[in-house]
Design a protein around this motif. Sequence first.
Motif, PDB file in Angstrom:
ATOM      1  N   TYR A 180      12.901  18.693   2.434  1.00 27.24           N
ATOM      2  CA  TYR A 180      14.103  19.383   1.960  1.00 27.24           C
ATOM      3  C   TYR A 180      15.244  19.256   2.968  1.00 27.24           C
ATOM      4  CZ  TYR A 180      17.538  22.949   1.212  1.00 27.24           C
ATOM      5  OH  TYR A 180      18.748  23.589   1.066  1.00 27.24           O
ATOM      6  N   GLU A 181      14.952  19.529   4.223  1.00 25.01           N
ATOM      7  CA  GLU A 181      15.995  19.468   5.249  1.00 25.01           C
ATOM      8  C   GLU A 181      16.588  18.066   5.345  1.00 25.01           C
ATOM      9  OE1 GLU A 181      13.442  22.914   5.901  1.00 25.01           O
ATOM     10  OE2 GLU A 181      12.922  20.798   5.762  1.00 25.01           O
ATOM     11  N   ALA A 182      15.748  17.056   5.217  1.00 21.19           N
ATOM     12  CA  ALA A 182      16.231  15.672   5.270  1.00 21.19           C
ATOM     13  C   ALA A 182      17.111  15.358   4.063  1.00 21.19           C
ATOM     14  CB  ALA A 182      15.053  14.709   5.334  1.00 21.19           C
ATOM     15  N   ALA A 183      16.678  15.747   2.868  1.00 14.68           N
ATOM     16  CA  ALA A 183      17.471  15.484   1.661  1.00 14.68           C
ATOM     17  C   ALA A 183      18.755  16.296   1.668  1.00 14.68           C
ATOM     18  CB  ALA A 183      16.656  15.783   0.410  1.00 14.68           C
ATOM     19  N   ALA A 184      18.695  17.528   2.147  1.00 17.17           N
ATOM     20  CA  ALA A 184      19.897  18.371   2.192  1.00 17.17           C
ATOM     21  C   ALA A 184      20.931  17.785   3.141  1.00 17.17           C
ATOM     22  CB  ALA A 184      19.536  19.795   2.604  1.00 17.17           C
TER      23      ALA A 184
ATOM     24  N   GLU B 177      17.350  22.191  -7.011  1.00 18.48           N
ATOM     25  CA  GLU B 177      18.791  22.384  -7.183  1.00 18.48           C
ATOM     26  C   GLU B 177      19.538  21.053  -7.195  1.00 18.48           C
ATOM     27  OE1 GLU B 177      19.893  25.439  -7.871  1.00 18.48           O
ATOM     28  OE2 GLU B 177      17.788  26.054  -7.692  1.00 18.48           O
ATOM     29  N   GLY B 178      18.819  19.963  -7.451  1.00 20.11           N
ATOM     30  CA  GLY B 178      19.446  18.660  -7.558  1.00 20.11           C
ATOM     31  C   GLY B 178      19.510  17.862  -6.276  1.00 20.11           C
ATOM     32  N   GLU B 179      18.924  18.342  -5.189  1.00 14.17           N
ATOM     33  CA  GLU B 179      18.898  17.561  -3.955  1.00 14.17           C
ATOM     34  C   GLU B 179      18.046  16.313  -4.213  1.00 14.17           C
ATOM     35  OE1 GLU B 179      18.624  21.962  -3.046  1.00 14.17           O
ATOM     36  OE2 GLU B 179      17.395  20.577  -4.166  1.00 14.17           O
ATOM     37  N   ILE B 180      18.582  15.174  -3.838  1.00 16.03           N
ATOM     38  CA  ILE B 180      17.884  13.905  -4.043  1.00 16.03           C
ATOM     39  C   ILE B 180      18.062  13.070  -2.779  1.00 16.03           C
ATOM     40  CG2 ILE B 180      17.810  11.754  -5.363  1.00 16.03           C
ATOM     41  CD1 ILE B 180      19.061  13.268  -7.700  1.00 16.03           C
ATOM     42  N   GLY B 181      16.967  12.531  -2.278  1.00 17.12           N
ATOM     43  CA  GLY B 181      17.115  11.659  -1.132  1.00 17.12           C
ATOM     44  C   GLY B 181      15.840  10.947  -0.755  1.00 17.12           C
ATOM     45  N   VAL B 182      15.994   9.754  -0.211  1.00 15.14           N
ATOM     46  CA  VAL B 182      14.889   9.065   0.437  1.00 15.14           C
ATOM     47  C   VAL B 182      14.886   9.596   1.860  1.00 15.14           C
ATOM     48  CG1 VAL B 182      13.906   6.856   1.121  1.00 15.14           C
ATOM     49  CG2 VAL B 182      15.196   7.028  -1.014  1.00 15.14           C
ATOM     50  N   VAL B 183      13.808  10.235   2.252  1.00 13.84           N
ATOM     51  CA  VAL B 183      13.787  10.925   3.539  1.00 13.84           C
ATOM     52  C   VAL B 183      13.088  10.147   4.642  1.00 13.84           C
ATOM     53  CG1 VAL B 183      14.014  13.165   2.426  1.00 13.84           C
ATOM     54  CG2 VAL B 183      11.743  12.319   2.994  1.00 13.84           C
ATOM     55  N   ALA B 184      12.299   9.137   4.264  1.00 10.10           N
ATOM     56  CA  ALA B 184      11.621   8.298   5.253  1.00 10.10           C
ATOM     57  C   ALA B 184      11.261   6.969   4.608  1.00 10.10           C
ATOM     58  CB  ALA B 184      10.369   8.979   5.783  1.00 10.10           C
ATOM     59  N   ARG B 185      11.336   5.905   5.392  1.00 10.80           N
ATOM     60  CA  ARG B 185      11.055   4.555   4.881  1.00 10.80           C
ATOM     61  C   ARG B 185       9.592   4.355   4.529  1.00 10.80           C
ATOM     62  NH1 ARG B 185      11.906   0.762   8.997  1.00 10.80           N
ATOM     63  NH2 ARG B 185      12.038  -0.822   7.400  1.00 10.80           N
TER      64      ARG B 185
ATOM     65  N   THR C 290      10.508   8.273  16.993  1.00  8.25           N
ATOM     66  CA  THR C 290      11.960   8.374  16.830  1.00  8.25           C
ATOM     67  C   THR C 290      12.311   9.799  16.433  1.00  8.25           C
ATOM     68  OG1 THR C 290      13.886   7.271  15.882  1.00  8.25           O
ATOM     69  CG2 THR C 290      12.027   7.677  14.386  1.00  8.25           C
ATOM     70  N   THR C 291      13.575  10.055  16.238  1.00  5.19           N
ATOM     71  CA  THR C 291      14.037  11.391  15.837  1.00  5.19           C
ATOM     72  C   THR C 291      14.170  11.471  14.321  1.00  5.19           C
ATOM     73  OG1 THR C 291      16.359  10.779  15.900  1.00  5.19           O
ATOM     74  CG2 THR C 291      15.378  11.592  17.968  1.00  5.19           C
ATOM     75  N   ALA C 292      14.246  12.692  13.820  1.00  5.01           N
ATOM     76  CA  ALA C 292      14.456  12.907  12.384  1.00  5.01           C
ATOM     77  C   ALA C 292      15.759  12.260  11.929  1.00  5.01           C
ATOM     78  CB  ALA C 292      14.458  14.400  12.070  1.00  5.01           C
ATOM     79  N   ALA C 293      16.796  12.364  12.731  1.00  2.00           N
ATOM     80  CA  ALA C 293      18.096  11.786  12.359  1.00  2.00           C
ATOM     81  C   ALA C 293      17.988  10.282  12.142  1.00  2.00           C
ATOM     82  CB  ALA C 293      19.140  12.099  13.431  1.00  2.00           C
ATOM     83  N   VAL C 294      17.273   9.602  13.009  1.00  3.08           N
ATOM     84  CA  VAL C 294      17.111   8.156  12.875  1.00  3.08           C
ATOM     85  C   VAL C 294      16.259   7.834  11.644  1.00  3.08           C
ATOM     86  CG1 VAL C 294      16.126   6.087  13.958  1.00  3.08           C
ATOM     87  CG2 VAL C 294      17.508   7.687  15.306  1.00  3.08           C
ATOM     88  N   VAL C 295      15.201   8.593  11.416  1.00  2.70           N
ATOM     89  CA  VAL C 295      14.355   8.381  10.235  1.00  2.70           C
ATOM     90  C   VAL C 295      15.193   8.475   8.965  1.00  2.70           C
ATOM     91  CG1 VAL C 295      12.482   9.375   8.836  1.00  2.70           C
ATOM     92  CG2 VAL C 295      12.205   9.131  11.324  1.00  2.70           C
TER      93      VAL C 295
ATOM     94  N   PRO D 118       0.827  -1.217   0.000  1.00  2.00           N
ATOM     95  CA  PRO D 118       0.000   0.000   0.000  1.00  2.00           C
ATOM     96  C   PRO D 118       0.862   1.269   0.000  1.00  2.00           C
ATOM     97  CG  PRO D 118      -0.295  -1.241   2.051  1.00  2.00           C
ATOM     98  CD  PRO D 118       0.663  -2.008   1.211  1.00  2.00           C
ATOM     99  N   LEU D 119       0.232   2.342  -0.401  1.00  2.00           N
ATOM    100  CA  LEU D 119       0.908   3.634  -0.498  1.00  2.00           C
ATOM    101  C   LEU D 119       1.592   4.015   0.813  1.00  2.00           C
ATOM    102  CD1 LEU D 119       1.357   6.169  -2.302  1.00  2.00           C
ATOM    103  CD2 LEU D 119      -0.669   7.121  -1.202  1.00  2.00           C
ATOM    104  N   VAL D 120       0.952   3.807   1.942  1.00  2.00           N
ATOM    105  CA  VAL D 120       1.503   4.228   3.231  1.00  2.00           C
ATOM    106  C   VAL D 120       2.756   3.452   3.616  1.00  2.00           C
ATOM    107  CG1 VAL D 120      -0.722   5.090   4.060  1.00  2.00           C
ATOM    108  CG2 VAL D 120      -0.024   2.737   4.592  1.00  2.00           C
ATOM    109  N   GLU D 121       3.041   2.353   2.925  1.00  2.00           N
ATOM    110  CA  GLU D 121       4.249   1.566   3.187  1.00  2.00           C
ATOM    111  C   GLU D 121       5.370   1.866   2.197  1.00  2.00           C
ATOM    112  OE1 GLU D 121       3.338  -2.598   3.553  1.00  2.00           O
ATOM    113  OE2 GLU D 121       1.731  -2.211   4.982  1.00  2.00           O
ATOM    114  N   GLN D 122       5.165   2.829   1.315  1.00  2.00           N
ATOM    115  CA  GLN D 122       6.175   3.215   0.330  1.00  2.00           C
ATOM    116  C   GLN D 122       7.073   4.306   0.930  1.00  2.00           C
ATOM    117  OE1 GLN D 122       6.419   1.496  -2.435  1.00  2.00           O
ATOM    118  NE2 GLN D 122       4.455   0.441  -2.281  1.00  2.00           N
ATOM    119  N   PRO D 123       8.334   4.380   0.493  1.00  2.00           N
ATOM    120  CA  PRO D 123       9.227   5.421   1.008  1.00  2.00           C
ATOM    121  C   PRO D 123       8.836   6.812   0.505  1.00  2.00           C
ATOM    122  CG  PRO D 123      10.311   4.144  -0.702  1.00  2.00           C
ATOM    123  CD  PRO D 123       9.002   3.465  -0.441  1.00  2.00           C
ATOM    124  N   VAL D 124       9.198   7.800   1.306  1.00  2.00           N
ATOM    125  CA  VAL D 124       8.996   9.207   0.946  1.00  2.00           C
ATOM    126  C   VAL D 124      10.335   9.750   0.459  1.00  2.00           C
ATOM    127  CG1 VAL D 124       8.394  11.506   1.805  1.00  2.00           C
ATOM    128  CG2 VAL D 124       7.126   9.487   2.606  1.00  2.00           C
ATOM    129  N   VAL D 125      10.299  10.434  -0.690  1.00  2.00           N
ATOM    130  CA  VAL D 125      11.515  10.966  -1.299  1.00  2.00           C
ATOM    131  C   VAL D 125      11.379  12.464  -1.531  1.00  2.00           C
ATOM    132  CG1 VAL D 125      12.045   8.768  -2.427  1.00  2.00           C
ATOM    133  CG2 VAL D 125      10.732  10.506  -3.676  1.00  2.00           C
TER     134      VAL D 125
END
Length: 181
Positions: free
Chosen positions: A119-123, A95-103, A156-161, A83-90
């Motif tokens: 943005y803060e997570a990807a940065a 400016e080219g920032e790319i990242g998976v920010v949450a599982r 949990t914390t943002a850092a762990v996520v 399901p959608l809620v089990e997909q990662p958030v990116v």
Amino acid sequence: MTPNEDRRFPPPLAAAMAVRLDLCGEDDVDFEPFEAFLSADETTDWFRAWTGNGEVDGDDFRVFGQDGTGGYAAFWLVRAGRPLVEQPVVFLGSEGEIGVVARDLDAFLWLLADGSGPYEAAASYETERRLTPDVASRLVPELAAVAAQFAPERRTTAAVVIEQAAREFPGFADVIAKLIR
């Protein structure tokens, strides 16, 4: 995704985005939620423009918000049959920032609750501004209440996520890089 598909957010995301919308401009998080997912056509138009590749579509993404420069936060539909809620958030930044920010959505709720955004997570992938678990939490009470309601066992914390997402999906940037022209 079909153009007429239900574009409503799942209830946990809708609740968090309503709170996030109220906080826009009142905190240091650069994230503006949409009221619904972008349509299939809008997502494909954006992804083609972002990659410079007219041969790709946006079918693997459900876009739900942006930062102030137009970078998009989305679910990445990489887990077949889930399901959608089990997909990662990116996050795919302007400016080219790319990242998976949450599982998954539950983790994303706690990322927001801890005072961070996509943005803060990807940065944090590209800068010295790494979030660390020992940094004092910037818990946002309204968002923490949403996270506690929908994902109480996942606190949990943002850092762990961010660390868990990066560990589970280390090749996301490479997947996207292969699509860029």
